[in-house]
Design an enzyme around this catalytic site. Structure first.
Site, PDB file in Angstrom:
ATOM      1  N   CYS A 110     -20.658 -21.679 -14.779  1.00  9.35           N
ATOM      2  CA  CYS A 110     -20.487 -22.878 -15.592  1.00  9.35           C
ATOM      3  C   CYS A 110     -19.003 -23.150 -15.839  1.00  9.35           C
ATOM      4  O   CYS A 110     -18.308 -23.545 -14.919  1.00  9.35           O
ATOM      5  CB  CYS A 110     -21.302 -22.764 -16.877  1.00  9.35           C
ATOM      6  SG  CYS A 110     -21.810 -24.380 -17.468  1.00  9.35           S
ATOM      7  N   GLU A 131     -27.921 -16.372 -14.746  1.00  9.04           N
ATOM      8  CA  GLU A 131     -28.327 -15.193 -15.544  1.00  9.04           C
ATOM      9  C   GLU A 131     -29.658 -15.408 -16.252  1.00  9.04           C
ATOM     10  O   GLU A 131     -30.362 -14.453 -16.565  1.00  9.04           O
ATOM     11  CB  GLU A 131     -27.231 -14.810 -16.547  1.00  9.04           C
ATOM     12  CG  GLU A 131     -26.979 -15.777 -17.694  1.00  9.04           C
ATOM     13  CD  GLU A 131     -25.970 -16.873 -17.377  1.00  9.04           C
ATOM     14  OE1 GLU A 131     -25.786 -17.190 -16.182  1.00  9.04           O
ATOM     15  OE2 GLU A 131     -25.379 -17.437 -18.327  1.00  9.04           O
ATOM     16  N   HIS A 178     -26.450 -21.591 -14.855  1.00 12.13           N
ATOM     17  CA  HIS A 178     -26.524 -20.248 -15.455  1.00 12.13           C
ATOM     18  C   HIS A 178     -27.560 -19.407 -14.730  1.00 12.13           C
ATOM     19  O   HIS A 178     -28.707 -19.313 -15.176  1.00 12.13           O
ATOM     20  CB  HIS A 178     -26.923 -20.359 -16.924  1.00 12.13           C
ATOM     21  CG  HIS A 178     -25.867 -20.968 -17.775  1.00 12.13           C
ATOM     22  ND1 HIS A 178     -24.914 -20.223 -18.421  1.00 12.13           N
ATOM     23  CD2 HIS A 178     -25.611 -22.261 -18.083  1.00 12.13           C
ATOM     24  CE1 HIS A 178     -24.116 -21.029 -19.093  1.00 12.13           C
ATOM     25  NE2 HIS A 178     -24.509 -22.263 -18.900  1.00 12.13           N
TER      26      HIS A 178
HETATM   27  N1  GLN Z   1     -17.624 -26.429 -21.707  1.00  7.05           N
HETATM   28  C1  GLN Z   1     -18.128 -26.694 -20.409  1.00  7.05           C
HETATM   29  C2  GLN Z   1     -19.022 -27.908 -20.366  1.00  7.05           C
HETATM   30  O1  GLN Z   1     -19.528 -28.336 -21.362  1.00  7.05           O
HETATM   31  C3  GLN Z   1     -18.846 -25.499 -19.849  1.00  7.05           C
HETATM   32  C4  GLN Z   1     -20.091 -25.176 -20.595  1.00  7.05           C
HETATM   33  C5  GLN Z   1     -20.639 -23.845 -20.210  1.00  7.05           C
HETATM   34  O2  GLN Z   1     -19.922 -23.004 -19.694  1.00  7.05           O
HETATM   35  N2  GLN Z   1     -21.895 -23.598 -20.478  1.00  7.05           N
HETATM   36  O3  GLN Z   1     -19.270 -28.449 -19.313  1.00  7.05           O
END
Ligand code: GLN
Length: 522
Positions: free
Chosen positions: A374, A500, A498
């Site tokens: 992310c 995970e 994600h």
């Molecule tokens: N802050 C970033 C976004 O909102 C990444 C979010 C995250 O890593 N879950 O896109």
């Protein structure tokens, strides 16, 4: 019709109800039964999405984009079930539904009461049909909590509605050990079971959390006070790893107790999957060290699913994974000297982001296996744009309003949920042929869960690819980069999602498995 097991807790909170409930599910699955899980939290928040991760640890996301607490993660990992927003229900949500129904006039002017209106609403969620043999429902909180009372009343009624033999009540308690007298005390357990009885619920089996196994005398004594045969008093021993709990229960014949209650044959189960983990834990294996460059380290469980996914990948690779916590706010290249891989997890806000960009750059330049998740993908792209493509002010609009916005808010990601414009839940991703991503997943399309607001701008695809960073996963409409990688690097991959959240201890997750394999290789 499914059979139901309700799991309640008494004496103190944090006894590990979730793990116990999941373990019961594992015992049922080991005999070929199918299982679904639901969690009921009596607190008044309407959903857990608005609860502070500082208090509750990681925000877990289901396929259908529900932001929930990390207990649902235990269930998905342990049991391989896929849960949804209807499987995580809070008191607030129940009251919200009931009050909205009242405002709409659904009750036709009747007096709206805890019984039957609130209890019926709770029973409606409990009883939503599933196609599984069993539904395990965890009731959050501790017996005696005021807000939990109506939930206990509902499960009492539910058992009466569907037949007492189709429902089992499992209750978790604590037997504290008093060092001075050298005794394990059973009184809190007796009191807790009596408290449950005041709600009309007779526990069918007790799981007594304790630092050592209860003796037969202790079990007989508890049983005598609690209307149970001694066999139904199970020690829930403190163990160093949660995946040992089903084996602790198996050794005390917990399945047989359930089978006797439900009138099922007491067949043997196949525990090899869990035994393999137990063996892995005690095996003398090499260690590989992953530097995790993050910033939520002072919050317990903030990276729960991530730690789990790394652990799972260690099992698959026969290596013990050590996580070195590297604080992104004070990042120095020296932090990475002794690591075998660098992982940049998700994150929100400016704090620590420079360190993460530097860490991605360090992994890129030093050919250290790298995985970005992310925000970890976003910073990898920012580093690459700045230091390889040569756009010095490349950044995300999350961190700078005057930059070249290689990462920004794209339109139409709004799910309309409480999370505002977060892109939440599972989305498909097309994998580009002949890439590391394709090698890892072995599939043309995958589905992974998201929780973010910003996206890498597809406009920079050519600039990135000409210079050696390719987009290897992309949304089916071709607009949103989902994965990037650097083919000339030993192992450099990142995803906007994600992974995970979909890892499990029995197979691991392909991306983590490949990352740990590369780190082990190093
Ligand atoms: N802050 C970033 C976004 O909102 C990444 C979010 C995250 O890593 N879950 O896109």
């Amino acid at each position: 019709m499914s059979r139901y097991i309700f799991v309640t807790g008494g004496v103190v909170s944090s006894l590990g109800k979730g793990v116990s409930a999941a373990s019961l599910g594992a015992l049922l699955q080991s005999r070929g039964y199918t299982v679904h899980v639901r969690k009921f939290d009596p607190y008044l928040n309407v959903d857990p999405g608005t609860m502070s991760p500082l208090q509750h640890g990681e925000v877990y996301v289901t396929n259908d984009g529900f932001e929930t607490d990390l207990d649902l993660g235990y269930y998905e990992r342990f049991l391989g079930v896929k849960l949804s927003r209807n499987d995580s229900v809070s008191g607030g949500r129940i009251y919200w539904d009931v009050l909205n129904a009242e405002r709409r006039g659904d009750y036709l002017g009747a007096t709206v009461q805890m019984i039957p209106h609130v209890t019926n609403k709770i029973k409606e969620y409990i009883g939503r049909p599933t196609d599984t043999d069993f539904v395990i429902c965890e009731i959050g909180g501790t017996v005696g909590d005021i807000e939990g009372t109506v939930f206990l009343e509902s499960i009492r009624q539910f058992a009466n509605d569907i037949g007492r033999r189709n429902v089992m009540f499992a209750h978790l308690t604590l037997a504290p050990f008093l060092a001075q007298s050298g005794e394990l005390k059973t009184k809190p357990t007796q009191m807790s079971v009596r408290r449950l009885l005041e709600s009309g619920i007779q526990a069918d089996m007790l799981f007594v959390r304790s630092p050592r196994m209860l003796t037969d005398d202790e079990r007989a004594k508890i049983g005598m006070f609690c209307n149970l045969p001694a066999n139904n008093i199970i020690t829930s021993m403190d163990v160093d790893n949660i995946y040992k709990i089903p084996l602790v229960y198996e050794s005390q014949k917990v399945f047989d107790i359930m089978a006797a209650h439900f009138g099922l044959p007491a067949i043997a189960g196949d525990m090899t999957k869990l035994q393999r983990i137990e063996k892995y834990l005690s095996d003398d294996l090499p260690t590989c060290t992953i530097g995790m460059v993050g910033k939520y380290f002072d919050v317990p469980d903030a990276y729960k699913s991530l730690n789990e996914a790394l652990f799972h990948a260690g099992i698959q690779n026969n290596v013990h994974v050590k996580i070195k916590k590297i604080n992104a706010e004070h990042f120095s290249p020296d932090d990475c000297k002794d690591v075998d891989g660098i992982l940049i997890p998700s994150g929100f806000g400016t704090r620590g982001v420079d360190g993460k960009i530097a860490a991605a750059g360090y992994a890129r330049e030093h050919n250290i296996p790298f995985m970005g998740i992310c925000l970890g993908m976003q910073v990898a792209v920012i580093d690459f744009m700045r230091n390889v493509v040569g756009v010095a002010d490349a950044d995300s609009t999350e961190f700078s309003k005057t930059c070249t916005p290689v990462v920004g808010i794209m339109s139409d990601c709004d799910t309309g949920e409480m999370g505002g414009t977060l892109r939440l839940g599972a989305y498909p991703c097309n994998i580009v042929p002949n890439t590391l991503a394709e090698k890892i997943y072995g599939a043309g399309q995958i589905s992974e869960r998201h929780r973010h607001r910003y996206e890498v701008d597809i406009k920079y695809k050519d600039a990135l690819e000409k210079n050696g960073m390719i987009i290897s996963g992309i949304s089916p409409d071709g607009k949103l980069p989902e994965m990037v990688e650097i083919p000339s690097h030993k192992f450099f991959i990142a995803g906007q999602f994600h992974p995970e959240f979909q890892s499990n201890p029995f197979t691991g997750h392909p991306m983590f498995n490949a990352f740990i394999a590369a780190a082990k290789d190093k």
